[in-house]
Design an enzyme around this catalytic site. Structure first.
Site, PDB file in Angstrom:
ATOM      1  N   SER A 162       0.856  -1.168   0.000  1.00  0.00           N
ATOM      2  CA  SER A 162       0.000   0.000   0.000  1.00  0.00           C
ATOM      3  C   SER A 162       0.895   1.222   0.000  1.00  0.00           C
ATOM      4  O   SER A 162       2.107   1.122   0.143  1.00  0.00           O
ATOM      5  CB  SER A 162      -0.881   0.023   1.247  1.00  0.00           C
ATOM      6  OG  SER A 162      -0.083   0.321   2.378  1.00  0.00           O
ATOM      7  N   LYS A 163       0.275   2.366  -0.169  1.00  0.00           N
ATOM      8  CA  LYS A 163       1.040   3.605  -0.171  1.00  0.00           C
ATOM      9  C   LYS A 163       1.874   3.722   1.095  1.00  0.00           C
ATOM     10  O   LYS A 163       2.991   4.191   1.086  1.00  0.00           O
ATOM     11  CB  LYS A 163       0.091   4.800  -0.232  1.00  0.00           C
ATOM     12  CG  LYS A 163      -0.321   5.168  -1.649  1.00  0.00           C
ATOM     13  CD  LYS A 163      -1.102   6.462  -1.636  1.00  0.00           C
ATOM     14  CE  LYS A 163      -2.534   6.201  -2.047  1.00  0.00           C
ATOM     15  NZ  LYS A 163      -3.315   7.431  -2.195  1.00  0.00           N
ATOM     16  N   ARG A 164       1.265   3.288   2.162  1.00  0.00           N
ATOM     17  CA  ARG A 164       1.925   3.386   3.458  1.00  0.00           C
ATOM     18  C   ARG A 164       3.254   2.623   3.468  1.00  0.00           C
ATOM     19  O   ARG A 164       4.180   2.975   4.158  1.00  0.00           O
ATOM     20  CB  ARG A 164       0.994   2.836   4.543  1.00  0.00           C
ATOM     21  CG  ARG A 164       1.203   3.449   5.906  1.00  0.00           C
ATOM     22  CD  ARG A 164       0.067   3.051   6.831  1.00  0.00           C
ATOM     23  NE  ARG A 164      -1.215   3.560   6.414  1.00  0.00           N
ATOM     24  CZ  ARG A 164      -2.312   2.802   6.230  1.00  0.00           C
ATOM     25  NH1 ARG A 164      -2.259   1.519   6.441  1.00  0.00           N
ATOM     26  NH2 ARG A 164      -3.440   3.344   5.848  1.00  0.00           N
ATOM     27  N   GLY A 221       5.213   2.409   1.034  1.00  0.00           N
ATOM     28  CA  GLY A 221       6.099   2.925   0.011  1.00  0.00           C
ATOM     29  C   GLY A 221       5.843   2.365  -1.370  1.00  0.00           C
ATOM     30  O   GLY A 221       6.712   2.387  -2.228  1.00  0.00           O
TER      31      GLY A 221
END
Length: 480
Positions: free
Chosen positions: A249-251, A253
RNA sequence: GGCCCCUUCGUCUAGCGGUUAGGACACCACCCUUUCACGGUGGAUACACGGAUUCGAAUUCCGUAGGGGUCACCA
């Protein structure tokens, strides 16, 4: 018991159905790739459906990014893009049909009431699920203050089994599945309803998606069965994990595929890397699009999550750069070169880069590297000299360069074999290895210590430019 | 926590009851060599653990441990 495997004679229809709440990262791209390859392998079709029913989180930018990402990878879909939100009326229609047929019912429990129910379940260490309080209750008892949702009247006994093409037979007791909401109190459909209706209406035969949807599949199957629709085949592919071992996920990276383009990766390298993540074909590593189409099957998709290794992408990208067409590479690298020098590249420089490409491309893993390699060709004199090149231009190096300039200026034919013969004999005369001469010369000609072969550099730059750069170095260094 | 899934070199994987457990990336060494690459040769490194079945198990079964996913009127 029903086996959810479609007839083998039916044409294969797959779909990629992202929700436009963010960019397209490699997990989504890989799902799209698998759907694409599976469809092509079977001579079927791939549809793109944008699941934009969450109005507050869906953005046009995300839709554009998804479509651009797929285009960059060359994953073309068939037919028009389907926007799920536009089909809300049809989804609602199905929900009402289900109520009419007795497969669904109205539930008048308020949000607060449900929150309280879950809190109580949690306190009692019981599983948190809807308890079916309106399942068999007389609608006459409905409070007028609450707008109802419509819930599926799911089977409460027995079990539901999915014969997943990747995960095998997976069974869940119906008792652990609750009656999911189909239509919200505001009359809008939930995701669970929308996917099922759209997949059916679009004639999807094979649902290939992330493993995170496996649990949803059981409820979706119950809905499909309530409608009496044909059951699609499922292939739940393992997720790609981030460096921390958790879902991408974006979290964590995760990057948009567009970011990889900006970092100088070729789409075919990305495709190859994605293909090998979770799927294999013996010892084959470098796999072309056509081979992938010919070989792809769900039977060889692994069942464990994998991690994306940028080093492997680098290696793959290097391979694809080396085998790419020189004109294409030049066109691709130009924007990177221009960004580095801060000015447009002239027509003559453009052709110079093309000419040098066979020598340059074996030294690059990304287009960014390739652009670095091009720099010595397009820089204006006097050249910037980097620190390690500077060291080669000491007194001894400069003295040597004086001799080199002397020798080269008398060279009648400025081509590779002649220059080589001439510098080698010079080296011999001085009792030196060629490297002793080549390194300071490279520093003078390129301002760096790494470049294509020194004779290639000389011929690429030409006599006048080469001699000028050598004499620049003398001035440059004397000024210090 | 309930339910579901997973576990072969650091990483991606091959393997479908009998293999010296193979390949690729990365790593190390050497070779090639005017630098850097490319290329070549060689090396180190893996079946999570414990039982069971079997003449024989990385492959089958059962546990254990670890990891992941999922449990909304989000998708």
């Amino acid at each position: 018991m029903t086996i959810n495997t479609p007839s083998p004679v039916a044409p294969v229809v797959t779909r990629f159905a992202p929700s436009p709440t963010g960019f397209l990262h490699i997990g989504g791209a890989r799902t799209a790739l698998f759907n694409y390859l599976f469809a092509k392998h079977h001579g079927g079709t791939l549809h793109l459906r944008i699941e934009d029913t969450d109005r507050s989180r869906s953005t046009p930018e995300a839709i554009a990014a998804i479509i651009e990402g797929l285009a960059w990878l060359g994953l073309d879909h068939d037919g028009e893009v389907v926007y799920q939100f536009a089909r809300a009326a049809r989804h609602a229609e199905v929900a009402h049909a289900l109520v009419a047929s007795g497969h669904a019912y109205r539930c008048y429990a308020s949000i607060e009431e449900l929150d309280a129910m879950r809190a109580a379940q949690k306190a009692a260490h019981a599983p948190q699920r809807y308890d079916g309080r309106w399942r068999d209750r007389d609608p006459a008892e409905a409070p007028s203050s609450v707008k109802p949702v419509i819930r599926l009247k799911a089977p409460q006994t027995g079990a539901t089994t999915i014969h997943d093409l990747v995960q095998g037979a997976v069974t869940v007791e119906n008792a652990v599945l609750d009656d999911m909401v189909l239509l919200r109190s505001d009359g809008t459909p939930t995701y669970m309803l929308s996917v099922v209706v759209d997949d059916h209406d679009m004639g999807v035969t094979h649902i290939i998606r992330g493993d995170d949807h496996l649990n949803n599949a059981f409820r979706q199957l119950q809905l499909i069965r309530a409608m009496g629709w044909p059951e699609p085949a499922y292939a739940h592919i393992p997720l790609i994990h981030g460096a921390d071992g958790a879902k991408l996920s974006k979290r964590h990276g995760a990057l948009a595929v567009g970011e990889y383009a900006k970092m100088g990766y070729l789409p075919e390298a990305m495709e190859n890397a994605l293909l090998r993540l979770g799927w294999g074909h013996g010892d084959d590593e470098m796999i072309t699009r056509n081979q992938a189409i010919a070989w792809f099957d769900t039977g060889h998709i692994g069942r464990a999550a994998s991690r994306f290794d940028i080093k492997k992408l680098d290696n793959l990208n290097g391979h694809y750069i080396r085998s790419a067409d020189d004109a294409r590479l030049t066109a691709l690298v130009l924007p990177f070169v221009e960004a580095k020098i801060g000015s447009p590249v002239s027509l003559s420089q453009h052709s110079l880069i093309t000419k040098a490409m066979p020598e340059l491309k074996s030294r690059a893993k990304t287009l960014l590297d390739l652009a670095d390699g091009c720099l010595f060709l397009v820089r204006q004199r006097p050249l910037p000299i980097d620190a390690s090149a500077e060291k080669l231009l000491d007194a001894a190096g400069l003295a040597l360069l004086g001799d080199v300039a002397q020798t080269l200026s008398t060279e009648a034919v400025w081509d590779n074999p002649n220059l080589e013969a001439s510098l080698k004999s010079m080296a011999e005369r001085l009792g030196l290895g060629l490297g002793k001469i080549a390194q300071p010369l490279r520093a003078a000609l390129t301002g760096t210590t790494t470049s294509p072969g020194i004779f290639d550099v000389l011929t690429l730059l030409g006599r006048d430019e080469s001699l000028a750069r050598i004499s620049d170095t003398h001035k440059h260094t004397k000024l210090q």
